[in-house]
Design an enzyme around this catalytic site. Structure first.
Site, mmCIF file in Angstrom:
data_model
loop_
_atom_site.group_PDB
_atom_site.id
_atom_site.type_symbol
_atom_site.label_atom_id
_atom_site.label_comp_id
_atom_site.label_asym_id
_atom_site.label_seq_id
_atom_site.Cartn_x
_atom_site.Cartn_y
_atom_site.Cartn_z
ATOM 1 N N ASP A 143 -150.019 -38.735 -64.014
ATOM 2 C CA ASP A 143 -149.411 -39.890 -63.887
ATOM 3 C C ASP A 143 -150.531 -40.759 -63.718
ATOM 4 O O ASP A 143 -150.939 -40.833 -62.624
ATOM 5 C CB ASP A 143 -148.248 -40.171 -62.897
ATOM 6 C CG ASP A 143 -147.852 -41.487 -63.017
ATOM 7 O OD1 ASP A 143 -148.474 -42.671 -63.451
ATOM 8 O OD2 ASP A 143 -146.342 -41.829 -62.695
ATOM 9 N N HIS A 144 -151.192 -41.509 -64.808
ATOM 10 C CA HIS A 144 -152.406 -42.147 -64.721
ATOM 11 C C HIS A 144 -152.401 -43.094 -63.603
ATOM 12 O O HIS A 144 -153.481 -43.620 -62.966
ATOM 13 C CB HIS A 144 -153.009 -42.653 -65.923
ATOM 14 C CG HIS A 144 -152.124 -43.633 -66.575
ATOM 15 N ND1 HIS A 144 -151.331 -43.589 -67.301
ATOM 16 C CD2 HIS A 144 -152.777 -45.216 -66.621
ATOM 17 C CE1 HIS A 144 -150.890 -44.586 -67.786
ATOM 18 N NE2 HIS A 144 -151.491 -45.708 -67.403
ATOM 19 N N HIS A 188 -144.107 -43.951 -63.370
ATOM 20 C CA HIS A 188 -145.019 -44.864 -62.852
ATOM 21 C C HIS A 188 -144.548 -45.731 -61.563
ATOM 22 O O HIS A 188 -145.083 -45.719 -60.424
ATOM 23 C CB HIS A 188 -145.587 -45.937 -63.692
ATOM 24 C CG HIS A 188 -146.044 -45.186 -64.791
ATOM 25 N ND1 HIS A 188 -146.880 -44.233 -64.952
ATOM 26 C CD2 HIS A 188 -146.010 -45.584 -66.206
ATOM 27 C CE1 HIS A 188 -147.239 -43.639 -66.318
ATOM 28 N NE2 HIS A 188 -146.711 -44.709 -67.033
#
Ligand code: NAP
Length: 482
Positions: free
Chosen positions: A177-178, A240
């Site tokens: 999950d950047h 996110h």
């Protein structure tokens, strides 16, 4: 101040989908920057893998063009780029077929860290994992990196977890999950747990509410078909925004390490209260400068949301009674992501005139990563005891000077974590499943009610109802500004 760069061990990184959009825009430019910074050792090798018929030279040319297009000018050093391209090779392999795997095996060297980045659609995760093992390419020390979306509901996420677990141990699986790789997100933990100042106030007694905003100016772009099956809840909130909420709300972990951090995040997800219909606002951008959402996804009867705002509660001692307001959407006023912790007012004002406003700690994820603390002070000058709010602004660019310019992008930081074997900033399988277990009934609820999203103007802050969600509680959203 000069950042200390500690090189990682030599590695072989195979990028399945090495010719795709994500690889060209993020993964390969990120790796180049790590090499240029001295973090990726020159003994490392990067192997692109996809079905397209090309040789090493053609792959290097493709990557060279991607670096030209996606790196900022000041990051382009022709010598370093040439050095980076030399480390690349390409193998033609079909994830669902049997050809190419033997050639891929030849590329993997003994005695290096082996990582396999699945930068392909989720339907290929299982077949690739299976072949990596059956062809003897991956072993018990290899790592696999898995992109989003990780399922579209609990059932599909569970099936994906099971298909990976047949071949790899959980300690080998890195679900990206950047958002968790962003500098500010990690700084949030440093601020919370490295200082005495905030943690004693970090609870429902002193915090009035928390806002998390991820606003985009872009529309659905070329991803219309995928997006219309997903929507803002699945595409952004389930992963996110929930991950950000976890980091804000979790208890202090015993140590900043994989299992401790992920255990605490999981507890937060499990403590989320069910969401009532009146706590949800969904929107769809109308026609404007660009075609509206329905035209963009080519579905005139679409009921998918391109905007969502939610009022959430966490059922535990720390947060009982503190609302968490989340919102995210496309074609909004500005591209801005922020977490704002709004503290309660002082219990009694000893000054004449209007009371000071609440303290706010805001954590900016983009643009201009940094933090700001709004405090009440006396207005300077002889005008008596008049109170004003001033920001104590800690923009990383100002505070850290040149060093801030070199803040690694989230992807490059996370890939280096994979090589180091550090899973702290990656989602564990049970976390993802818990997030879907909370998300599914919310989506089923609006589907059962046949709810349609409200139209909103492009370039606005979303539908009117989203403003009302906070007004009803005597609060207001923070401005969305770039
Ligand atoms: P993309 O541009 O469509 O690229 C897909 C890649 O997979 C291409 O290199 C393609 O090359 C390869 N591929 C497709 N089928 C294959 C097969 N059977 N065997 C081997 N290789 C195959 O997609 P993308 O945008 O890069 O996205 C990749 C993944 O990252 C997706 O899961 C996406 O959801 C996720 N993601 C992307 C972004 C983004 O910004 N792009 C952001 C977040 C997550 P060939 O056609 O030559 O085989």
């Amino acid at each position: 101040m000069v950042a200390r760069i500690i090189p990682v061990e030599p590695f072989d990184l195979v990028i399945f989908g090495g010719t795709g959009d994500l690889a060209r825009r993020k993964i390969l430019p990120g790796l180049y920057r790590r090499l240029a910074d001295g973090q990726m050792p020159p003994e490392a090798r990067v192997i692109g893998a996809a079905r397209s018929d090309m040789d090493d030279a053609a792959f290097r040319a493709l990557v060279g063009e991607a670096l030209e297009e996606f790196l900022p000018d000041n990051a382009k050093d022709p010598e370093r780029i040439a050095e980076f391209l030399e480390l690349l090779s390409y193998v033609r392999v079909d994830a669902t077929g049997e050809d190419g795997w033997a050639a891929l095996k030849e590329h993997i060297r003994e005695g290096t860290v082996h990582a396999f980045y699945f930068s392909v659609g989720p339907s290929l995760f299982g077949p690739i994992a299976e072949r990596l093992k059956s062809q003897g390419i991956a072993d018990d020390k290899s790592r696999i990196v898995v992109e989003k979306p990780f399922g579209k509901d609990l059932q599909t996420a569970r099936a994906l977890n099971e298909s990976l677990a047949c071949h790899f141990d959980e300690t080998q699986i890195y679900r990206i999950d950047h958002y968790l790789g962003k500098e500010t997100v990690q700084n949030l933990m440093a601020v919370r747990f490295g200082n005495m100042l905030f943690e004693p106030l970090w609870n429902s007694r002193y915090v009035d509410h928390i806002q998390i905003t991820v606003a985009e100016t872009v529309g659905v772009g070329g991803r219309g078909e995928y997006y219309d099956r997903s929507g803002a809840m699945r595409d952004m909130v389930q992963n996110h925004l929930l991950q950000l909420l976890c980091l804000i709300a979790m208890e202090p972990p015993g140590r900043f390490e994989d299992e401790s951090v992920r255990d605490e995040k999981l507890k937060v997800i499990r403590a989320l209260k069910p969401v009532a219909p009146e706590d949800i606002v969904r929107g769809q951008y109308a026609d404007g400068d660009e075609p509206g959402y329905k035209s963009a996804v080519n579905n005139p009867s679409s009921k998918t949301e391109s905007f969502i705002a939610l009022r959430l509660g966490i059922a535990n001692w720390r947060w009982s009674g503190t609302p968490f307001y989340l919102r995210t959407g496309k074609r909004l006023k500005a591209r801005a992501s922020e977490i704002a912790v709004v503290f309660k007012d002082a219990p009694h004002s000893i000054f004449d005139g209007p009371p000071g406003q609440s303290n706010v700690l805001s954590i900016r994820l983009q643009p201009n990563e940094g933090m700001e603390m709004v405090v009440t002070i006396k207005e300077p000058g002889p005008g008596g005891m008049r109170l004003i709010q001033v920001p104590l602004d800690m923009s990383f660019a100002d505070a850290l000077g040149e060093q801030a310019e070199d803040i690694p992008d989230a992807y490059e930081r996370l890939i280096m974590d994979v090589i180091r074997g550090n899973q702290t900033l990656f989602m564990r399988g049970d976390e993802v499943e818990a997030a879907w277990a909370w998300t599914d009934p919310v989506i089923e609820g609006w589907e059962d009610r046949g709810a349609t999203p409200s139209p909103y103007e492009q370039g606005s802050t979303g539908p009117e109802e989203a403003l009302m969600l906070l007004h009803q509680d005597g609060r207001r959203w923070r401005e969305i500004k770039a």
